[in-house]
Design a protein around this motif. Structure first.
Motif, PDB file in Angstrom:
ATOM      1  N   CYS A  26      67.913 -66.925 -82.797  1.00 34.71           N
ATOM      2  CA  CYS A  26      69.108 -66.259 -82.689  1.00 34.71           C
ATOM      3  C   CYS A  26      70.220 -67.902 -82.417  1.00 34.71           C
ATOM      4  O   CYS A  26      71.778 -67.406 -82.184  1.00 34.71           O
ATOM      5  CB  CYS A  26      69.289 -65.313 -82.317  1.00 34.71           C
ATOM      6  N   LYS A  27      69.448 -68.595 -81.532  1.00 34.52           N
ATOM      7  CA  LYS A  27      70.619 -69.386 -81.474  1.00 34.52           C
ATOM      8  C   LYS A  27      70.609 -69.417 -79.689  1.00 34.52           C
ATOM      9  O   LYS A  27      71.355 -70.157 -79.262  1.00 34.52           O
ATOM     10  CB  LYS A  27      70.999 -70.368 -82.726  1.00 34.52           C
ATOM     11  N   LYS A  28      70.499 -68.813 -78.945  1.00 35.09           N
ATOM     12  CA  LYS A  28      70.918 -68.161 -78.331  1.00 35.09           C
ATOM     13  C   LYS A  28      69.995 -68.106 -76.997  1.00 35.09           C
ATOM     14  O   LYS A  28      68.859 -68.252 -76.860  1.00 35.09           O
ATOM     15  CB  LYS A  28      71.317 -66.782 -78.026  1.00 35.09           C
ATOM     16  N   PRO A  29      70.747 -68.644 -75.660  1.00 30.94           N
ATOM     17  CA  PRO A  29      69.703 -68.625 -74.661  1.00 30.94           C
ATOM     18  C   PRO A  29      68.724 -67.664 -74.159  1.00 30.94           C
ATOM     19  O   PRO A  29      69.235 -66.307 -74.008  1.00 30.94           O
ATOM     20  CB  PRO A  29      70.263 -69.667 -73.448  1.00 30.94           C
ATOM     21  N   ILE A  30      67.991 -68.071 -73.244  1.00 32.32           N
ATOM     22  CA  ILE A  30      66.762 -67.662 -72.649  1.00 32.32           C
ATOM     23  C   ILE A  30      66.304 -67.164 -71.655  1.00 32.32           C
ATOM     24  O   ILE A  30      66.245 -68.212 -70.805  1.00 32.32           O
ATOM     25  CB  ILE A  30      65.374 -67.971 -73.388  1.00 32.32           C
ATOM     26  N   PRO A  84      60.042 -71.980 -78.196  1.00 23.74           N
ATOM     27  CA  PRO A  84      60.530 -70.849 -78.006  1.00 23.74           C
ATOM     28  C   PRO A  84      61.428 -69.488 -78.709  1.00 23.74           C
ATOM     29  O   PRO A  84      61.855 -69.565 -79.236  1.00 23.74           O
ATOM     30  CB  PRO A  84      61.325 -70.880 -76.563  1.00 23.74           C
ATOM     31  N   TRP A  85      60.646 -68.448 -77.709  1.00 27.64           N
ATOM     32  CA  TRP A  85      62.180 -67.232 -78.927  1.00 27.64           C
ATOM     33  C   TRP A  85      61.880 -66.323 -77.615  1.00 27.64           C
ATOM     34  O   TRP A  85      61.324 -66.180 -76.612  1.00 27.64           O
ATOM     35  CB  TRP A  85      60.942 -66.912 -79.895  1.00 27.64           C
ATOM     36  N   HIS A  86      63.658 -65.296 -77.946  1.00 21.46           N
ATOM     37  CA  HIS A  86      62.875 -64.670 -77.214  1.00 21.46           C
ATOM     38  C   HIS A  86      62.328 -63.083 -77.756  1.00 21.46           C
ATOM     39  O   HIS A  86      61.333 -63.322 -79.390  1.00 21.46           O
ATOM     40  CB  HIS A  86      64.068 -63.472 -77.172  1.00 21.46           C
TER      41      HIS A  86
END
Length: 280
Positions: free
Chosen positions: A165-169, A180-182
């Motif tokens: 999703c290209k958002k911070p974890i 990395p993935w959520h």
């Protein structure tokens, strides 16, 4: 014996004049001021009987000298407090005793919203994110060394970015092949079932849950027609002329001898051991 009609010090005739008795002796006002009067704790001049004197804990003041040591407000008719022998109005005493803001160093007075963290205190408006400078107040925050960050700024500067999703974890997450993935983003490519903590496999750079891999991706065993998944029994696979078998299914069509790691003969669609193949 001293004459009670004359000043004990200057011998001035006191008949018809104002005088003061000091230790039982008559003293004119001038001599009382010079020899007997208390000294003002503020201006250090004698306090004449002709002026109003204020006393507190063994110290004495002219009425006009009894003032707050901070703001100089007259306190003769006002409530006051003392600190380190200093006379202060209630407001200044409160300010002097109040904790100091770690940012602006001004006092944090009682009743004012403030933030306390690791032994330090801030005014609400002074407790700000070191990056965007917005007040954090009662919101959650994160730290890096001695710096305080609001959650969005911390994520922008330090958090890993989810490859999906290209958002911070912010916390947790899944790492697979050093990416990395959520947890909620790491899902089966077919059914979107979350895969964190579950068995999964890959095919052409896509991840699949076991069920979807079996039904959509895995080759079918030419013997039992069940998917060859690589999970559980029958991890090894036998491939021959475009067909595949579980290792435990790769048997002679006639005598059922396992042909794994053995010589065999192909007769049309059938796979035979050499012995059965030579009988024809």
């Amino acid at each position: 014996m001293a004459d009670s009609s004359h000043c004990f010090y200057c011998r001035e005739d006191l008949a018809g004049k104002r005088f003061v008795r000091s230790e039982g002796k008559p003293v004119c006002v001038r001599c009382h001021t010079k020899f007997c009067a208390n000294s003002c704790a503020e201006c250090h001049r004698p306090i004449s009987v002709e002026t109003k004197e204020l006393s507190h804990r063994g110290r004495h003041w002219h009425e006009e000298c009894f003032r707050c040591t901070k703001c100089y407000k007259p306190l003769a008719k006002e409530p006051f407090n003392t600190k380190d022998e200093r006379i202060m109005c209630v407001k200044c005493c409160s300010r002097d005793a109040a904790p100091r803001c770690h940012s602006c160093y001004k006092p944090i007075l009682a009743g004012i919203e403030s933030v306390a963290y690791k032994g330090n205190s801030w005014h609400d408006e002074c407790f700000t994110c070191c990056s965007c400078k917005r007040p954090i107040a009662s919101q959650s925050f994160l730290t890096k060394g001695d710096d305080v960050y609001c959650n969005p700024c911390y994520d922008e500067k330090f958090a890993k970015i989810c490859v999906s999703c290209k958002k911070p974890i912010a916390s947790g997450g899944v790492n697979y092949q050093e990416q990395p993935w959520h947890s909620h983003c790491f899902v089966c490519s077919s059914c979107s079932k979350p895969l964190a903590g579950s068995s999964f496999t890959t095919h052409q750079d896509q991840v699949f849950c076991v069920d979807c891999y079996k039904s959509s991706v895995a080759k079918k065993c030419s013997a039992c027609q069940n998917p060859i998944t690589g999970f559980g029994k029958g991890v090894n696979v036998v491939n021959f002329e475009g067909s595949s078998w579980h290792e435990y299914c790769f048997n002679c069509k006639r005598c059922s001898l396992s042909l794994s790691n053995k010589r065999f003969v192909a007769k049309g669609q059938d796979i035979l051991c050499t012995e059965c193949g030579n009988k024809e």
